[in-house]
Design a protein around this motif. Structure first.
Motif, PDB file in Angstrom:
ATOM      1  N   MET A 240     -50.820 -10.023 -45.390  1.00 56.94           N
ATOM      2  CA  MET A 240     -50.931  -9.139 -46.522  1.00 56.94           C
ATOM      3  C   MET A 240     -50.879  -9.965 -47.797  1.00 56.94           C
ATOM      4  N   GLY A 241     -51.663  -9.553 -48.768  1.00 53.73           N
ATOM      5  CA  GLY A 241     -51.745 -10.313 -49.996  1.00 53.73           C
ATOM      6  C   GLY A 241     -50.548 -10.147 -50.912  1.00 53.73           C
ATOM      7  N   LYS A 242     -50.292 -11.183 -51.683  1.00 55.80           N
ATOM      8  CA  LYS A 242     -49.158 -11.189 -52.609  1.00 55.80           C
ATOM      9  C   LYS A 242     -49.314 -10.114 -53.693  1.00 55.80           C
ATOM     10  N   LEU A 243     -50.509 -10.001 -54.256  1.00 53.40           N
ATOM     11  CA  LEU A 243     -50.750  -9.006 -55.302  1.00 53.40           C
ATOM     12  C   LEU A 243     -50.560  -7.591 -54.759  1.00 53.40           C
ATOM     13  N   PHE A 244     -51.071  -7.326 -53.573  1.00 49.72           N
ATOM     14  CA  PHE A 244     -50.928  -6.006 -52.967  1.00 49.72           C
ATOM     15  C   PHE A 244     -49.454  -5.677 -52.744  1.00 49.72           C
TER      16      PHE A 244
END
Length: 72
Positions: free
Chosen positions: A1-5
């Motif tokens: 999972m992405g950091k921004l998300f």
């Protein structure tokens, strides 16, 4: 999972977000309400992060709406 998300999901979970006028208008154009976007964000599937989006970083997610319609 992405950091921004993850940052966005955390902000929503902690009620530390707002829906801008432009985003609200886009929702209206698509027959959605802003609450549909944030409801169930925990179950949303990350499609893409756009860290260099202007004026702010953004994410593209996919989730089933309460009406059963899939949105992207």
């Amino acid at each position: 999972m992405g950091k921004l998300f993850e940052q966005i999901r955390s902000a929503v979970a902690n009620d530390r977000f707002f829906v801008a006028w432009h985003a609200d208008e886009r929702c209206e154009e698509r027959g959605l309400t802003a609450w549909q976007l944030v409801a169930g964000l925990e179950e949303a599937e990350l499609v893409r992060e756009r860290p260099r989006s202007k004026p702010h970083p953004s994410v593209v997610v996919r989730k089933s709406l309460r009406t059963g319609v899939r949105s992207k």
